[in-house]
Write a protein that holds these residues in place. Structure first.
Motif, PDB file in Angstrom:
ATOM      1  N   ILE A 200       0.844  -1.206   0.000  1.00 15.60           N
ATOM      2  CA  ILE A 200       0.000   0.000   0.000  1.00 15.60           C
ATOM      3  C   ILE A 200       0.882   1.260   0.000  1.00 15.60           C
ATOM      4  CG2 ILE A 200      -1.681   1.340   1.354  1.00 15.60           C
ATOM      5  CD1 ILE A 200      -2.977  -1.348   2.146  1.00 15.60           C
ATOM      6  N   GLY A 201       2.031   1.163   0.665  1.00 19.36           N
ATOM      7  CA  GLY A 201       2.975   2.297   0.626  1.00 19.36           C
ATOM      8  C   GLY A 201       3.401   2.599  -0.805  1.00 19.36           C
ATOM      9  N   ALA A 202       3.617   1.532  -1.584  1.00 22.85           N
ATOM     10  CA  ALA A 202       4.033   1.719  -2.985  1.00 22.85           C
ATOM     11  C   ALA A 202       2.889   2.313  -3.810  1.00 22.85           C
ATOM     12  CB  ALA A 202       4.462   0.373  -3.570  1.00 22.85           C
ATOM     13  N   LEU A 203       1.662   2.069  -3.373  1.00 21.16           N
ATOM     14  CA  LEU A 203       0.495   2.621  -4.084  1.00 21.16           C
ATOM     15  C   LEU A 203       0.189   4.051  -3.611  1.00 21.16           C
ATOM     16  CD1 LEU A 203      -2.152   2.378  -5.802  1.00 21.16           C
ATOM     17  CD2 LEU A 203      -3.209   1.337  -3.812  1.00 21.16           C
ATOM     18  N   SER A 204      -0.227   4.196  -2.339  1.00 21.52           N
ATOM     19  CA  SER A 204      -0.726   5.515  -1.928  1.00 21.52           C
ATOM     20  C   SER A 204       0.325   6.374  -1.217  1.00 21.52           C
ATOM     21  CB  SER A 204      -1.953   5.351  -1.034  1.00 21.52           C
ATOM     22  OG  SER A 204      -1.653   4.487   0.047  1.00 21.52           O
ATOM     23  N   GLY A 205       1.343   5.742  -0.591  1.00 21.21           N
ATOM     24  CA  GLY A 205       2.409   6.536   0.042  1.00 21.21           C
ATOM     25  C   GLY A 205       3.229   7.253  -1.018  1.00 21.21           C
ATOM     26  N   SER A 206       3.684   6.489  -2.020  1.00 24.41           N
ATOM     27  CA  SER A 206       4.473   7.076  -3.118  1.00 24.41           C
ATOM     28  C   SER A 206       3.578   7.681  -4.189  1.00 24.41           C
ATOM     29  CB  SER A 206       5.334   5.988  -3.783  1.00 24.41           C
ATOM     30  OG  SER A 206       6.106   5.301  -2.830  1.00 24.41           O
ATOM     31  N   GLY A 207       2.305   7.274  -4.210  1.00 21.83           N
ATOM     32  CA  GLY A 207       1.375   7.616  -5.292  1.00 21.83           C
ATOM     33  C   GLY A 207       1.315   9.077  -5.686  1.00 21.83           C
ATOM     34  N   VAL A 211       1.326  10.715  -9.549  1.00 18.85           N
ATOM     35  CA  VAL A 211       0.218  11.530 -10.062  1.00 18.85           C
ATOM     36  C   VAL A 211       0.713  12.923 -10.477  1.00 18.85           C
ATOM     37  CG1 VAL A 211      -1.994  12.572  -9.441  1.00 18.85           C
ATOM     38  CG2 VAL A 211      -1.525  10.220  -8.796  1.00 18.85           C
ATOM     39  N   TYR A 212       1.670  13.492  -9.713  1.00 20.72           N
ATOM     40  CA  TYR A 212       2.212  14.809 -10.118  1.00 20.72           C
ATOM     41  C   TYR A 212       2.881  14.686 -11.482  1.00 20.72           C
ATOM     42  CZ  TYR A 212       1.468  15.850  -5.165  1.00 20.72           C
ATOM     43  OH  TYR A 212       0.911  15.987  -3.924  1.00 20.72           O
ATOM     44  N   GLN A 213       3.565  13.568 -11.711  1.00 19.01           N
ATOM     45  CA  GLN A 213       4.217  13.365 -13.019  1.00 19.01           C
ATOM     46  C   GLN A 213       3.166  13.297 -14.127  1.00 19.01           C
ATOM     47  OE1 GLN A 213       7.314  11.656 -14.360  1.00 19.01           O
ATOM     48  NE2 GLN A 213       8.627  11.547 -12.591  1.00 19.01           N
ATOM     49  N   SER A 273      -5.264   4.617 -27.388  1.00 17.96           N
ATOM     50  CA  SER A 273      -4.448   3.728 -28.209  1.00 17.96           C
ATOM     51  C   SER A 273      -2.973   4.160 -28.170  1.00 17.96           C
ATOM     52  CB  SER A 273      -5.006   3.743 -29.644  1.00 17.96           C
ATOM     53  OG  SER A 273      -4.098   3.168 -30.518  1.00 17.96           O
ATOM     54  N   ALA A 274      -2.744   5.493 -28.198  1.00 16.98           N
ATOM     55  CA  ALA A 274      -1.356   5.999 -28.107  1.00 16.98           C
ATOM     56  C   ALA A 274      -0.754   5.648 -26.748  1.00 16.98           C
ATOM     57  CB  ALA A 274      -1.344   7.508 -28.336  1.00 16.98           C
ATOM     58  N   MET A 275      -1.555   5.749 -25.680  1.00 17.39           N
ATOM     59  CA  MET A 275      -1.049   5.398 -24.335  1.00 17.39           C
ATOM     60  C   MET A 275      -0.670   3.919 -24.267  1.00 17.39           C
ATOM     61  SD  MET A 275      -3.728   7.424 -21.880  1.00 17.39           S
ATOM     62  CE  MET A 275      -3.068   6.966 -20.289  1.00 17.39           C
ATOM     63  N   GLU A 276      -1.509   3.065 -24.870  1.00 18.33           N
ATOM     64  CA  GLU A 276      -1.230   1.622 -24.840  1.00 18.33           C
ATOM     65  C   GLU A 276       0.034   1.303 -25.638  1.00 18.33           C
ATOM     66  OE1 GLU A 276      -2.523   0.323 -22.529  1.00 18.33           O
ATOM     67  OE2 GLU A 276      -4.511  -0.506 -22.810  1.00 18.33           O
ATOM     68  N   ARG A 277       0.235   2.051 -26.760  1.00 17.97           N
ATOM     69  CA  ARG A 277       1.416   1.785 -27.611  1.00 17.97           C
ATOM     70  C   ARG A 277       2.710   2.010 -26.810  1.00 17.97           C
ATOM     71  NH1 ARG A 277      -0.303   4.432 -31.899  1.00 17.97           N
ATOM     72  NH2 ARG A 277       0.755   6.364 -31.389  1.00 17.97           N
ATOM     73  N   VAL A 278       2.759   3.078 -25.973  1.00 17.60           N
ATOM     74  CA  VAL A 278       4.002   3.347 -25.225  1.00 17.60           C
ATOM     75  C   VAL A 278       4.011   2.669 -23.848  1.00 17.60           C
ATOM     76  CG1 VAL A 278       4.481   5.512 -26.436  1.00 17.60           C
ATOM     77  CG2 VAL A 278       3.162   5.559 -24.314  1.00 17.60           C
ATOM     78  N   GLY A 279       2.948   1.979 -23.505  1.00 18.55           N
ATOM     79  CA  GLY A 279       2.966   1.183 -22.266  1.00 18.55           C
ATOM     80  C   GLY A 279       2.787   1.985 -20.986  1.00 18.55           C
ATOM     81  N   VAL A 280       1.889   2.983 -21.020  1.00 20.06           N
ATOM     82  CA  VAL A 280       1.679   3.793 -19.804  1.00 20.06           C
ATOM     83  C   VAL A 280       1.210   2.922 -18.639  1.00 20.06           C
ATOM     84  CG1 VAL A 280       0.265   5.640 -18.779  1.00 20.06           C
ATOM     85  CG2 VAL A 280       1.266   5.942 -21.055  1.00 20.06           C
ATOM     86  N   ARG A 281       0.238   2.036 -18.905  1.00 22.52           N
ATOM     87  CA  ARG A 281      -0.276   1.208 -17.800  1.00 22.52           C
ATOM     88  C   ARG A 281       0.817   0.308 -17.227  1.00 22.52           C
ATOM     89  NH1 ARG A 281      -6.017  -1.428 -18.673  1.00 22.52           N
ATOM     90  NH2 ARG A 281      -5.206  -2.026 -20.695  1.00 22.52           N
ATOM     91  N   HIS A 282       1.599  -0.296 -18.149  1.00 19.83           N
ATOM     92  CA  HIS A 282       2.668  -1.174 -17.685  1.00 19.83           C
ATOM     93  C   HIS A 282       3.694  -0.371 -16.874  1.00 19.83           C
ATOM     94  CE1 HIS A 282       5.229  -4.609 -17.476  1.00 19.83           C
ATOM     95  NE2 HIS A 282       6.238  -3.933 -18.003  1.00 19.83           N
ATOM     96  N   GLY A 283       3.997   0.852 -17.336  1.00 22.64           N
ATOM     97  CA  GLY A 283       4.958   1.716 -16.620  1.00 22.64           C
ATOM     98  C   GLY A 283       4.495   1.979 -15.186  1.00 22.64           C
ATOM     99  N   ILE A 284       3.212   2.198 -15.016  1.00 25.26           N
ATOM    100  CA  ILE A 284       2.697   2.497 -13.663  1.00 25.26           C
ATOM    101  C   ILE A 284       2.750   1.240 -12.784  1.00 25.26           C
ATOM    102  CG2 ILE A 284       0.627   3.194 -12.378  1.00 25.26           C
ATOM    103  CD1 ILE A 284       0.094   5.174 -14.739  1.00 25.26           C
ATOM    104  N   ILE A 285       2.417   0.104 -13.377  1.00 25.73           N
ATOM    105  CA  ILE A 285       2.506  -1.160 -12.612  1.00 25.73           C
ATOM    106  C   ILE A 285       3.956  -1.379 -12.160  1.00 25.73           C
ATOM    107  CG2 ILE A 285       2.330  -3.696 -12.798  1.00 25.73           C
ATOM    108  CD1 ILE A 285      -0.072  -3.180 -14.759  1.00 25.73           C
ATOM    109  N   ALA A 287       6.256   0.907 -11.716  1.00 24.76           N
ATOM    110  CA  ALA A 287       6.631   1.911 -10.712  1.00 24.76           C
ATOM    111  C   ALA A 287       6.206   1.431  -9.324  1.00 24.76           C
ATOM    112  CB  ALA A 287       5.966   3.256 -11.032  1.00 24.76           C
ATOM    113  N   ILE A 288       4.993   0.901  -9.225  1.00 22.38           N
ATOM    114  CA  ILE A 288       4.486   0.446  -7.923  1.00 22.38           C
ATOM    115  C   ILE A 288       5.292  -0.761  -7.431  1.00 22.38           C
ATOM    116  CG2 ILE A 288       2.449  -0.557  -6.769  1.00 22.38           C
ATOM    117  CD1 ILE A 288       0.763   1.453  -8.393  1.00 22.38           C
ATOM    118  N   GLU A 289       5.637  -1.644  -8.354  1.00 29.65           N
ATOM    119  CA  GLU A 289       6.425  -2.817  -7.975  1.00 29.65           C
ATOM    120  C   GLU A 289       7.832  -2.402  -7.524  1.00 29.65           C
ATOM    121  OE1 GLU A 289       6.356  -5.813 -10.974  1.00 29.65           O
ATOM    122  OE2 GLU A 289       7.133  -7.340  -9.610  1.00 29.65           O
ATOM    123  N   ALA A 290       8.440  -1.417  -8.220  1.00 33.17           N
ATOM    124  CA  ALA A 290       9.787  -0.954  -7.853  1.00 33.17           C
ATOM    125  C   ALA A 290       9.769  -0.320  -6.466  1.00 33.17           C
ATOM    126  CB  ALA A 290      10.297   0.060  -8.890  1.00 33.17           C
TER     127      ALA A 290
END
Ligand SMILES: NC(=O)c1ccc[n+]([C@@H]2O[C@H](COP(=O)([O-])OP(=O)(O)OC[C@H]3O[C@@H](n4cnc5c(N)ncnc54)[C@H](OP(=O)(O)O)[C@@H]3O)[C@@H](O)[C@H]2O)c1
Length: 303
Positions: A200-207, A211-213, A273-285, A287-290
């Motif tokens: 949860i820290g990786a989600l809402s503590g760092s979140g 979101v600012y980015q 479609s442009a967001m999916e092409r560059v992997g925005v969702r994967h990037g966020i996943i 980030a939370i895992e890192a």
């Protein structure tokens, strides 16, 4: 209390902060803004005046001595960087045997430090089981939007509470109610099992940083198309706020809400479609895992 104060909701115990930086300020100033505690009931310690100057200007008691916090406050919020935890605890509790008639709840906001680690650090300085029982540890994971009344905090309590004498347990239960109030007057607050704190820290503590980015990037995109900069920040931030409220207030699935914005063959699905092409969702996943992996690393180092 000031005119905004709610007498029934007022916190009547002293609350101290060991460490007076960004996160401590968000909690302490958030409490003052909400009008639930008098500034004179708040105490803050730090080695330098860098942050304390600001606390002083709010009428809060400041000191360079961590021990003074433990002497004056039954609720002590540990708000230093994780690597300074042992130092801070050792100096704060070095004279605890002289004030052990007053049990203390130590509330940690540190990323990665488990309740067990913190209890070991306390034991290192107290060296005595009876004394150690008089300090209860609560581990929290808050975030900085507490400052504007939209925080998000989870917390866990020590399992040792179940083995304490009933009188001590009653005092710690009262402290826990105050801790819940500290974090819920300025946002969402929920008790969780400790194993959930790091994820949860990786989600809402760092979140908020993620979101600012996103707000900055959305604004950059609009500026590229000629929208004035300040207008683009306001519109991007308001769009996030509105979308977040849609999820929270309707309780509907985010994917369903997204589908409603995407007309067939329209502009929004082209953007998605442009967001999916560059992997925005994967990037966020990722980030939370890192962030989660980093907190596990910090827990292993202990201090
Ligand atoms: N930032 C976040 O969004 C966030 C979210 C959740 C959890 N956390 C956790 O919150 C904690 C604090 O983070 P932060 O961003 O507020 O850090 P920060 O702004 O760097 O503040 C740290 C504070 O600790 C003080 N300090 C350092 N050594 C100390 C010691 N031995 N005794 C007493 N005070 C000492 C510093 O003193 P000076 O003022 O003299 O430098 C400073 O006031 C971290 O453990 C972090 O994991 C942060």
């Amino acid at each position: 209390m000031g005119s905004s104060g709610d007498e029934k909701n007022e916190i009547l115990l002293n609350v101290g902060f060991i460490g007076a930086g960004n996160m401590a300020k968000a909690i302490g100033e958030g409490l003052i803004n909400a009008g639930v505690i008098r500034p004179t009931r708040l105490y803050a310690s730090a080695p330098s005046e860098a942050h304390l100057k600001h606390w002083k200007s709010l009428g809060i008691n400041t000191t360079s001595s961590n021990r003074e916090i433990v002497t004056n406050c039954p609720i002590v919020i540990l708000a230093v960087k994780p690597q300074y935890a042992q130092d801070a605890i050792s100096s704060a509790f070095s004279d605890f045997s002289n004030c052990a008639h007053r049990p203390i709840t130590l509330v940690s906001i540190l990323a990665g430090q488990t309740i067990e680690n913190l209890e070991e650090m306390l034991y290192e300085v107290l060296q005595n089981k009876t004394l150690a029982e008089r300090v209860n540890v609560i581990r929290t994971m808050p975030n900085t939007p507490l400052l504007v009344g939209e925080g998000c905090t989870v917390f866990s309590t020590s399992s040792k509470l179940e083995q304490l004498d009933p009188q001590l347990e009653t005092v710690f239960d009262e402290h826990k109610d105050v801790v819940k109030k500290i974090f819920s007057v300025n946002g969402y607050c929920e008790e969780v099992s400790e194993y959930l704190i790091n994820p949860i820290g990786a989600l809402s503590g760092s979140g908020p940083a993620y979101v600012y980015q996103i707000i900055e990037a959305m604004s950059d995109g609009a500026v590229k198309l000629g929208v004035p900069r300040s207008m683009s920040y306001t519109l991007a931030a308001q769009t996030l706020l509105g979308s977040a409220k849609m999820v929270l207030q309707t309780g509907r699935h985010p994917g369903e809400l997204k589908d409603e914005v995407c007309s067939p063959g329209g502009t929004t699905i082209a953007g998605i479609s442009a967001m999916e092409r560059v992997g925005v969702r994967h990037g966020i996943i990722e980030a939370i895992e890192a962030a989660f992996k980093k907190s596990e690393e910090l827990a292993k180092k202990k201090n």
